[in-house]
Design an enzyme around this catalytic site. Structure first.
Site, PDB file in Angstrom:
ATOM      1  N   GLU A 123     -56.890  49.271 -42.263  1.00 31.01           N
ATOM      2  CA  GLU A 123     -55.611  49.133 -41.539  1.00 31.01           C
ATOM      3  C   GLU A 123     -55.799  48.488 -40.163  1.00 31.01           C
ATOM      4  O   GLU A 123     -54.823  48.041 -39.552  1.00 31.01           O
ATOM      5  CB  GLU A 123     -54.942  50.503 -41.368  1.00 31.01           C
ATOM      6  N   ASN A 124     -57.026  48.431 -39.668  1.00 31.56           N
ATOM      7  CA  ASN A 124     -57.246  47.858 -38.333  1.00 31.56           C
ATOM      8  C   ASN A 124     -57.012  46.342 -38.294  1.00 31.56           C
ATOM      9  O   ASN A 124     -56.909  45.751 -37.208  1.00 31.56           O
ATOM     10  CB  ASN A 124     -58.644  48.199 -37.798  1.00 31.56           C
ATOM     11  N   ASP A 180     -62.381  57.649 -32.165  1.00 27.94           N
ATOM     12  CA  ASP A 180     -61.060  57.192 -31.720  1.00 27.94           C
ATOM     13  C   ASP A 180     -60.899  57.399 -30.213  1.00 27.94           C
ATOM     14  O   ASP A 180     -61.509  58.307 -29.642  1.00 27.94           O
ATOM     15  CB  ASP A 180     -59.974  57.968 -32.492  1.00 27.94           C
TER      16      ASP A 180
HETATM   17  C1  IPE Z   1     -59.131  55.245 -37.082  1.00 25.45           C
HETATM   18  O1  IPE Z   1     -58.601  55.069 -35.820  1.00 25.45           O
HETATM   19  C2  IPE Z   1     -60.022  54.074 -37.421  1.00 25.45           C
HETATM   20  C3  IPE Z   1     -61.290  54.010 -36.706  1.00 25.45           C
HETATM   21  C4  IPE Z   1     -61.719  54.881 -35.850  1.00 25.45           C
HETATM   22  C5  IPE Z   1     -62.108  52.869 -37.022  1.00 25.45           C
HETATM   23  P1  IPE Z   1     -57.183  54.379 -35.598  1.00 25.45           P
HETATM   24  O2  IPE Z   1     -56.956  54.374 -34.137  1.00 25.45           O
HETATM   25  O3  IPE Z   1     -57.146  53.074 -36.291  1.00 25.45           O
HETATM   26  O4  IPE Z   1     -56.217  55.383 -36.371  1.00 25.45           O
HETATM   27  P2  IPE Z   1     -54.651  55.633 -36.218  1.00 25.45           P
HETATM   28  O5  IPE Z   1     -53.983  54.296 -36.264  1.00 25.45           O
HETATM   29  O6  IPE Z   1     -54.440  56.305 -34.905  1.00 25.45           O
HETATM   30  O7  IPE Z   1     -54.311  56.534 -37.360  1.00 25.45           O
HETATM   31  C1  IPE Z   2     -61.101  53.424 -31.776  1.00 27.05           C
HETATM   32  O1  IPE Z   2     -60.387  53.303 -30.598  1.00 27.05           O
HETATM   33  C2  IPE Z   2     -61.775  52.142 -32.161  1.00 27.05           C
HETATM   34  C3  IPE Z   2     -61.226  51.509 -33.370  1.00 27.05           C
HETATM   35  C4  IPE Z   2     -60.248  51.948 -34.102  1.00 27.05           C
HETATM   36  C5  IPE Z   2     -61.856  50.262 -33.793  1.00 27.05           C
HETATM   37  P1  IPE Z   2     -58.895  52.794 -30.570  1.00 27.05           P
HETATM   38  O2  IPE Z   2     -58.905  51.324 -30.305  1.00 27.05           O
HETATM   39  O3  IPE Z   2     -58.145  53.211 -31.772  1.00 27.05           O
HETATM   40  O4  IPE Z   2     -58.353  53.550 -29.286  1.00 27.05           O
HETATM   41  P2  IPE Z   2     -56.917  54.188 -29.054  1.00 27.05           P
HETATM   42  O5  IPE Z   2     -56.617  55.054 -30.241  1.00 27.05           O
HETATM   43  O6  IPE Z   2     -55.964  53.038 -28.943  1.00 27.05           O
HETATM   44  O7  IPE Z   2     -57.056  54.939 -27.782  1.00 27.05           O
HETATM   45 MG    MG Z   3     -56.985  54.796 -32.224  1.00 24.29          MG
END
Ligand code: IPE
Ligand code: IPE
Ligand code: MG
Length: 242
Positions: A77-78, A30
């Site tokens: 959820e992404n 993350d």
């Molecule tokens: C968790 O990170 C999912 C991945 C690393 C693929 P997110 O950034 O999606 O999680 P939340 O939304 O902060 O819980």
């Molecule tokens: C993790 O980085 C990658 C995925 C969840 C695919 P994020 O895109 O969630 O980065 P932040 O949390 O917005 O910094």
């Molecule tokens: Mg994130």
């Protein structure tokens, strides 16, 4: 302490077990977006640098002798993210598989995907299936990529499959999880300072050790994995006993 015995018997002298006894490490990668934001760069650049961090860490995991490295790459959820960000992530996934598949084959890396990856774009599914087939005979470190993965979805699917075969028990569910066949999860790391599991490996984390670090994923380097393993080494795992 298997590592000590193995090394001393081989005559090279006593060296510490490089993984502190951990066989299976999982990471919630993350912080790509915040890494980019701090540098006034587009989020996609953060994801791109995130892929570089993955590449380096997979090499380190193999060199350390981990049995399995499981990486959370895209959650159920992404899909809530903007379309252009999802497209950028799928593009990076395509390029990563194409660029690194020969290295996986050469380095005896066994690829595995957890999650309902068949819902990804068709050409990505084809690339994944080809990569899985190419590494199916390998016997080294498992590289497990979680794609369209959500623990609740995984457990629901596993429970349905278990019910179709007979009684629902912890063992019958476990046998149907996407992670069936992998070593038990020892250590779960989350980067970027968030302290939650975000629907990742909820079942498998029952007795895993958890390590949270403020390091943003693109900055996560082998030294941070080694530091997490050192923290793991200092934990006393009791599994409810005494
Ligand atoms: C968790 O990170 C999912 C991945 C690393 C693929 P997110 O950034 O999606 O999680 P939340 O939304 O902060 O819980
Ligand atoms: C993790 O980085 C990658 C995925 C969840 C695919 P994020 O895109 O969630 O980065 P932040 O949390 O917005 O910094
Ligand atoms: Mg994130």
């Amino acid at each position: 302490m298997q590592g000590f015995d193995k090394l001393s018997l081989s005559g090279v002298g006593v060296m510490p077990d490089k993984t502190s006894g951990a066989r299976h490490v999982a990471i919630i990668m993350d912080g790509n977006g915040r890494w980019a934001k701090k540098r006034h760069l587009p989020r996609a650049v953060g994801h791109q640098r995130g892929v570089e961090a993955v590449r380096t860490l997979v090499r380190a995991a193999r060199e350390l002798g981990l049995d399995a490295l499981t990486l959370y790459a895209f959650s159920t959820e992404n899909w809530r993210r903007p379309e252009d960000e999802i497209a950028a992530l799928m593009g990076l996934l395509r390029r990563y598989i194409v660029a690194d598949i020969d290295e996986f084959v050469a380095n005896n890396i066994r690829l595995k995907v957890i999650g309902d990856y068949r819902a990804l774009p068709g050409d990505v599914v084809t690339l994944i299936d080809d990569a899985l087939a190419k590494t199916a005979g390998n016997t080294g470190t498992w590289l497990v990529i979680a794609l369209n993965y959500g623990s609740q979805n995984e457990i629901a699917r596993a429970a349905s499959a278990a019910a179709a075969k007979g009684a629902i028990t912890p063992a019958s569910i476990e046998a149907e999880l996407d992670t069936a066949g992998l070593p038990p999860l020892d250590l779960l790391i989350r980067t970027s300072g968030e302290v939650r599991l975000s629907n990742f490996l909820l079942w498998q984390a029952a007795y895993a050790e958890l390590v949270f670090t403020d390091v943003l994923w693109p900055d996560f380097a082998p030294q941070h994995l080694r530091a997490a393993l050192a923290e793991f080494a200092g934990r006393e795992r009791r599994y409810g006993g005494r």
